[in-house]
Design an enzyme around this catalytic site. Structure first.
Site, PDB file in Angstrom:
ATOM      1  N   SER A  65      -4.734   4.825   4.700  1.00 31.14           N
ATOM      2  CA  SER A  65      -5.683   5.529   3.847  1.00 31.14           C
ATOM      3  C   SER A  65      -5.932   6.939   4.372  1.00 31.14           C
ATOM      4  O   SER A  65      -6.057   7.150   5.583  1.00 31.14           O
ATOM      5  CB  SER A  65      -7.008   4.770   3.835  1.00 31.14           C
ATOM      6  OG  SER A  65      -6.776   3.411   3.548  1.00 31.14           O
ATOM      7  N   HIS A  72       0.864  -1.188   0.000  1.00 34.99           N
ATOM      8  CA  HIS A  72       0.000   0.000   0.000  1.00 34.99           C
ATOM      9  C   HIS A  72       0.902   1.240   0.000  1.00 34.99           C
ATOM     10  O   HIS A  72       1.040   1.906   1.027  1.00 34.99           O
ATOM     11  CB  HIS A  72      -0.879  -0.058   1.261  1.00 34.99           C
ATOM     12  CG  HIS A  72      -2.006   0.911   1.285  1.00 34.99           C
ATOM     13  ND1 HIS A  72      -2.553   1.377   2.459  1.00 34.99           N
ATOM     14  CD2 HIS A  72      -2.714   1.494   0.299  1.00 34.99           C
ATOM     15  CE1 HIS A  72      -3.550   2.204   2.187  1.00 34.99           C
ATOM     16  NE2 HIS A  72      -3.669   2.297   0.883  1.00 34.99           N
ATOM     17  N   CYS A  76      -4.044   9.596   4.523  1.00 32.57           N
ATOM     18  CA  CYS A  76      -2.964  10.224   5.300  1.00 32.57           C
ATOM     19  C   CYS A  76      -1.985  10.945   4.381  1.00 32.57           C
ATOM     20  O   CYS A  76      -0.824  11.159   4.745  1.00 32.57           O
ATOM     21  CB  CYS A  76      -2.219   9.186   6.132  1.00 32.57           C
ATOM     22  SG  CYS A  76      -3.192   8.582   7.512  1.00 32.57           S
TER      23      CYS A  76
END
Ligand code: OXD
Ligand code: MN
Length: 580
Positions: free
Chosen positions: A246, A224, A248
């Site tokens: 997610s 990711h 950030c």
């Protein structure tokens, strides 16, 4: 003779009973026709075509606005292979329970067969997947997010080696919503949601959960992570892959615009969410498997991300943003401030006095990557780009320094494994709670994370020059709640330190947690950050770290004997150094 793909499509049609089956070829005319049909059914609303040519708004079901981690399952034969980091269902139970939801689910609908390629067209690292869906919104979104249609079918030929994704909107009820992964069969079943992370199966489901399983079997990494190239005035470009949870700031970092003080620097975007990294020529080389960005709208503006603002001006889908009377999208934090009136994300009249958000906090845009002005000339390079540094970052108001480096690969894997971050609106759960999120993969690792740490440890031995590993935190707050570090474009100052470390051009100070910059080595010219603030940003609070280490310990212990000995040793060594 039918192909394996045709046989699987027939099988799915036999279960879901669509009124028609459409094989997507990925052409512009097909896209335009699907858009016209969705305008007719109000699935899409046309935006102002002078200001936003080719752009449309989609309003989702209000119960279907983010990833639903509690409804996401790994279905492995052996429960321990899914690990404590995943919800688990046995494959037979999953097939019986969720198969019933697919039975006849497409009766009134068209079934779209969406062949797609994750990765550049001629890359050996790319993979074919096929998503069967009854959502035309998913079909057009997949054309933006992947290389979709004929190009994928051509690559597949008559092979049976592809990731199979079956998706139906079902009745959109969270009570009948399941996102299931069968990594042993390279199969995904998703029902009851049209939200990107649950329904665009190439993204989280294939390119992270299924791909991470394949990557462990085959000796590579599916992560990711954003991928960027930092070009210095000398012309040298250094590539960095960075994992953040997610919402950030991965997208903003991937498209960073150097501040005025940094003439001659360029930041090149390769990807903003997912990196597939393969060993080659003694290095890790990364490709971005995606072809588009599925970005968070709120907070995006010409200061935080001018490249994204330039990207989304055309050919983009907006989901759950507000609509101004001029037919343009609006979200909190957009340039120019709120309009005097608008329709909110649910289509209800809204004014700044309403006391509610106009756009949903997880409202999104789906936009083609090639429109982004900072795309790297190498972004579709079949061989990928060589990664010199891996950065792990979280959102932490306290404790975590601005930047530090691991002592070595093993310690770096430990730094990734012990990442924690405050939760965001990208998933439906409480926001702002610190949770352990190893490598920003907690919601996306398709197997037991104990084994995942072991795989990471081994990867460091598979390349002669593994990337150097860093931790960063842009989100430290002072006592008054204001951010201590300006972030956004100014993060380049931290990336410069990382680049200099990678090339052996700057020293660092050894501390119990890792190697920290000397305050004089982060360039502060032209920003309003005092030397004292920088020192605060780089300071190590031993008592706070011992508390954090206890939380880490509790998290790691869940993995029992699947936790590699090396991680346990690093944890013990950290505590010892902190107490020394
Ligand atoms: C995303 C996420 O959409 O991480 O990228 O939720
Ligand atoms: Mn993501």
């Amino acid at each position: 003779m039918s192909t394996p793909l045709e046989r699987w499509v027939d099988e799915c049609a036999g279960i879901t009973r669509p009124k028609a089956v459409h094989w997507c070829d990925g052409s512009q005319s097909e896209y335009d026709r699907l858009v016209r049909e969705m305008l007719a059914t109000r699935t899409l609303v046309e935006l102002n075509q002078q200001e936003y040519p080719g752009c449309y708004l989609h309003r989702s079901d209000p119960n279907d606005v983010a990833r639903t981690e509690h409804l996401t399952f790994l279905c492995t034969r052996n429960k321990d292979d899914a690990g404590p980091n995943n919800n688990w269902m046995s494959p037979p139970e999953a097939k019986e329970k969720v198969g019933a939801l697919f039975a006849g689910a497409m009766r009134e609908r068209t079934m779209y067969v969406v062949p797609y390629l994750m990765g550049p067209v001629s890359s050996p690292y790319s993979q074919v997947g096929v998503e069967i869906t009854d959502s035309p919104y998913v079909a057009v979104s997949m054309r933006i997010m992947t290389r979709m249609g004929k190009v994928a079918l051509d690559r597949l030929g008559a092979s049976d080696y592809f990731v199979k994704g079956l998706h139906s909107l079902g009745d959109l009820s969270p009570d009948r919503r399941f996102i299931l992964h069968f990594p042993e069969e390279r199969t995904i079943w998703s029902v009851g949601s049209g939200y990107g992370g649950n329904a665009l199966l190439g993204k989280k489901c294939h390119a992270l959960r299924i791909a991470s399983w394949m990557a462990r079997e085959e000796g590579w990494l599916a992560e990711h992570m954003l991928i960027v190239g930092i070009e210095e005035p000398s012309g040298r470009t250094t590539y960095i892959a960075a994992a953040f949870p997610s919402a950030c700031g991965k997208t903003n970092l991937a498209m960073l615009v150097p501040p005025a003080s940094h003439k001659g620097y360029k930041v090149w975007t390769v990807g903003d969410d997912i990196a597939w990294m393969n060993p080659a020529d003694g290095q890790l080389r990364a490709i971005n498997p995606e072809a588009g960005f599925f970005g968070v709208a709120p907070g995006t503006n010409s200061k935080t991300n001018p490249n994204m603002m330039a990207t989304i001006g055309k050919n983009s889908l907006f989901t759950n943003v507000a609509l101004t009377p001029r037919g343009t999208p609006y979200w909190e934090g957009m340039d120019g401030g709120p309009p005097p009136e608008a329709l909110d994300w649910q289509g209800r009249p809204w004014t700044p006095a309403s006391g509610t958000k106009a756009a949903h906090p997880n409202s999104r845009f789906t936009t083609p990557a090639h429109q982004c002005p900072s795309m790297s000339p190498a972004w579709e390079s079949p061989a990928g780009v060589p990664i010199s540094a891996i950065v792990f970052g979280g959102r932490r108001a306290t404790l975590m320094p601005l930047v530090f480096q691991s002592f070595n690969w093993q310690h770096g894997v430990f730094l990734g494994a012990t990442m924690a971050s405050e939760t965001t609106a990208a998933a439906t759960s409480a926001v702002g709670v610190v949770r352990q999120d190893p490598m920003a993969m907690l919601p996306f690792c398709g197997y037991n994370m104990g084994d995942y740490f072991g795989h990471w440890l081994r990867m460091g031995t598979r390349v002669a020059t593994p990337p150097q590993i860093f931790r960063v935190n842009w989100f430290r707050q002072g006592r008054d709640g204001s951010y201590l570090w300006p972030g956004f474009g100014e993060n380049l100052r931290v990336l410069r330190w990382i680049v200099a470390r990678v090339h052996g051009e700057v020293a660092a100070a050894d501390t119990p947690i890792g190697q920290v910059p000397r305050a004089g080595d982060i360039d502060l010219t032209g920003i309003d950050v005092s030397r004292a603030t920088l020192e605060e940003l780089l300071a190590i609070d031993r008592a706070g770290w011992l508390e954090a280490a206890a939380a880490q310990d509790k998290f790691l212990e869940q993995f029992g004997d699947r936790l590699p000995r090396e991680i346990r040793e690093e944890q013990a060594a950290l505590v010892k150094r902190l107490r020394a």
